[in-house]
Design an enzyme around this catalytic site. Structure first.
Site, PDB file in Angstrom:
ATOM      1  N   TYR A 106      45.136  53.550  47.394  1.00  9.36           N
ATOM      2  CA  TYR A 106      44.181  52.469  47.147  1.00  9.36           C
ATOM      3  C   TYR A 106      44.896  51.114  47.017  1.00  9.36           C
ATOM      4  CZ  TYR A 106      39.835  55.169  46.630  1.00  9.36           C
ATOM      5  OH  TYR A 106      38.709  55.906  46.847  1.00  9.36           O
ATOM      6  N   SER A 107      44.120  50.120  46.657  1.00  9.65           N
ATOM      7  CA  SER A 107      44.636  48.747  46.726  1.00  9.65           C
ATOM      8  C   SER A 107      45.780  48.464  45.773  1.00  9.65           C
ATOM      9  CB  SER A 107      43.508  47.750  46.463  1.00  9.65           C
ATOM     10  OG  SER A 107      42.747  47.638  47.636  1.00  9.65           O
ATOM     11  N   ARG A 153      42.156  50.277  38.385  1.00 10.57           N
ATOM     12  CA  ARG A 153      42.893  50.210  39.660  1.00 10.57           C
ATOM     13  C   ARG A 153      43.276  48.790  40.075  1.00 10.57           C
ATOM     14  NH1 ARG A 153      37.850  52.636  40.870  1.00 10.57           N
ATOM     15  NH2 ARG A 153      36.313  51.157  41.644  1.00 10.57           N
ATOM     16  N   ASP A 154      43.958  48.717  41.194  1.00  8.49           N
ATOM     17  CA  ASP A 154      44.282  47.482  41.906  1.00  8.49           C
ATOM     18  C   ASP A 154      45.280  46.596  41.148  1.00  8.49           C
ATOM     19  OD1 ASP A 154      42.266  48.567  43.477  1.00  8.49           O
ATOM     20  OD2 ASP A 154      40.722  47.223  42.716  1.00  8.49           O
ATOM     21  N   GLU A 191      36.987  44.779  39.955  1.00 11.30           N
ATOM     22  CA  GLU A 191      38.013  45.248  40.880  1.00 11.30           C
ATOM     23  C   GLU A 191      38.950  44.097  41.253  1.00 11.30           C
ATOM     24  OE1 GLU A 191      35.520  47.055  44.079  1.00 11.30           O
ATOM     25  OE2 GLU A 191      36.126  48.973  43.249  1.00 11.30           O
ATOM     26  N   ASP A 251      40.199  46.075  51.841  1.00 11.45           N
ATOM     27  CA  ASP A 251      40.940  45.022  51.131  1.00 11.45           C
ATOM     28  C   ASP A 251      42.299  44.646  51.740  1.00 11.45           C
ATOM     29  OD1 ASP A 251      39.005  46.128  49.528  1.00 11.45           O
ATOM     30  OD2 ASP A 251      40.314  46.547  47.837  1.00 11.45           O
ATOM     31  N   LEU A 308      38.676  48.993  58.072  1.00 16.47           N
ATOM     32  CA  LEU A 308      39.587  48.172  57.252  1.00 16.47           C
ATOM     33  C   LEU A 308      38.817  47.685  56.036  1.00 16.47           C
ATOM     34  CD1 LEU A 308      41.637  45.110  58.572  1.00 16.47           C
ATOM     35  CD2 LEU A 308      39.741  44.728  56.991  1.00 16.47           C
TER      36      LEU A 308
END
Ligand code: FRU
Length: 478
Positions: A101-102, A170-171, A225, A42, A40
């Protein structure tokens, strides 16, 4: 119809059906979210809808050392007990094939809108910064309160981003102000400087680039990030997880950091002007990529990954899983600082309460037993204090140095200690789970979070030093 999706889902469900519960695991957490199996990282898509809390997370189900990322999903009605809802998003599309992804959730009426990064890696030789990777921003929606998520479309593909950025973008996290939607993304530019970029939309579908929201900033690393931005107690807060900060005294001791700025937003130009320095959110060993959401009662709640990427130290994976979430913490801004308190619902778990008025002088000590416990100390005076946890972890304070020290012994594999300079120690609240410790200092002014891998036979918490105060101790219901 997506045969790949169906096949991936079936493979997972088959594995879960045959998974044996390991009740010999001494590190399995009693009251923290951990993966059902595998790895696991984010917290993603955190939200509350119709009384139900949703916590999605970066999940590699087949390998406790990490790998292809899915979104796992837990629900809860009290934030204390969680139900595993299986996989929420699978890497089953050409635009997210190498990792879902996040990302985050944005609740609007009956719908939940999710934005996440679809990761795609190209074959062949590539330099890490400019080629070989797509980071697509993807929009997905749930029409049934978060239980199933439908992928809608790529709202920004890799060609849509401005050319001064590298391919590390990202994110996404979305917020609505008046009638406009604002999306922040973490990024690395071609000069390897971190920044948060801003996109705007009128309809959640069409997004236009609006420039840098904050950064790059001198000395603030090569990549930022997981940005998060919100208003709290009439202040604007920007949280981010920068990579590449140099150690600075007692700060920035971990491989990567997570922290915040308090500042002003210029809504006309959509830029953030920090009024504070960058302040680390946690001063322990294991904390990264926090994400917040506003719950239905208006509280700002935060989870973080109780772990770190690229850390030299590896957690044990003998029992088929790795990493966990912190406790959900309630945030407030007080005197220009972000204060973190454990979510009050955790008081439900308290049992076997003991209250002791302590007056410890040299040579004397108090002790408690329990691996799954809470300890709450309020001090009238502290000249010196050491709390020794199950022999190998110690939390100490000394008025002469004014240092609060969290030190890991042999089980910390050389990770050493983390320290906070504190003029006065008035309160400590410790949450002990089988392999984790969270220490809230002076009513949430600081927090130290760490995983710990102690001898299962040890269960004593010993308090020594020179101090007066009251200590409450509870065993926590598992
Ligand atoms: C942070 C992070 C994110 C990314 C995700 C991939 O830990 O690197 O930037 O989206 O993890 O799992």
């Amino acid at each position: 119809m997506n045969p790949l999706h169906d096949e991936m889902k079936k493979r997972y469900e088959d594995m879960m059906t045959s998974l044996q519960h390991d009740d010999t695991d001494p590190y399995a957490l009693a009251f923290h979210v951990m993966p059902p199996t595998g790895w696991l990282n984010d917290p993603n898509g955190a939200c509350q809808v119709d009384g139900v809390y949703h916590l999605y997370y970066q999940y590699s189900p087949y390998d406790a050392l990490g790998g292809l990322k899915y979104w796992g999903h837990y629900t809860s009605t009290d934030l204390v007990h969680f139900k595993d809802e299986g996989l929420a998003l699978l890497p089953d599309q050409p635009y997210d094939l190498h990792g879902v992804y996040s990302g985050s959730a944005f609740v609007e009426g009956e719908e939940i809108h999710y934005f996440y990064t679809g990761n795609v890696k190209h074959l062949g030789e590539h330099d890490y910064i400019t080629s070989g990777r797509e980071q697509n921003t993807v929009h997905a929606v749930s029409y049934d309160g978060g239980m199933t998520i439908e992928k809608k479309r790529v709202v920004m593909d890799s060609n849509a981003y401005p050319s001064f950025l590298s391919n590390h973008i990202r994110d996404p996290k979305v917020r609505k102000v008046d009638d406009q939607y604002f999306m922040v993304l973490g990024a690395r530019d071609l000069k390897s400087q971190g920044l948060v970029v801003m996109y705007r939309s009128d309809n959640l579908t069409d997004w236009t680039y609006h420039g840098s929201f904050l950064g790059p900033l001198e000395g603030m690393g090569y990549m930022w990030e997981c940005p998060d931005f919100f208003s709290l107690n009439d202040q604007e807060v920007l949280i981010l997880s920068p990579q590449g900060l140099a150690e600075d005294g007692l700060q920035y001791q971990n491989v990567y950091q997570s922290g915040y700025y308090i500042g002003d937003v210029d809504w006309e130009n959509v830029t953030f002007d920090p009024k504070s320095d960058f302040i680390e959110l946690d001063r322990g060993f294991d904390f990264y990529a926090p994400q917040t959401f506003e719950d239905e009662s208006g509280r700002r709640v935060m989870w973080a990954w109780m772990g770190l990427p690229d850390a030299e130290y590896q957690n044990p994976v003998d029992h088929g899983w790795q990493h966990a979430m912190t406790l959900p913490r309630v945030l407030t801004v007080e005197n220009q600082n972000l204060i973190q308190r454990p979510h009050p619902n955790y008081q439900q778990l308290r049992q076997n309460e003991e209250q002791r008025v302590v007056n410890i002088t040299e040579g004397a000590y108090e002790y408690f037993t329990g691996k799954v416990a809470e300890l709450h100390c309020t001090f009238d005076t502290v000249t010196q204090l050491e709390i020794s946890i199950r022999k190998d972890v110690s939390l100490s304070y000394d008025t002469t140095t004014q240092l609060l020290t969290l030190a890991l012994g042999a089980s910390g594999h050389g990770r050493g200690q983390r320290q906070i300079k504190l003029e006065k120690l008035s309160e400590l609240q410790l949450f002990l789970d089988r392999s984790s410790l969270e220490v809230f200092v002076n009513d949430g002014a600081y927090v130290m979070t760490t995983r710990m891998y102690l001898e299962p036979t040890e269960d004593k918490v010993e308090v020594t030093g020179e101090l007066q105060g009251i200590i409450y101790h509870w065993l926590l219901d598992k």
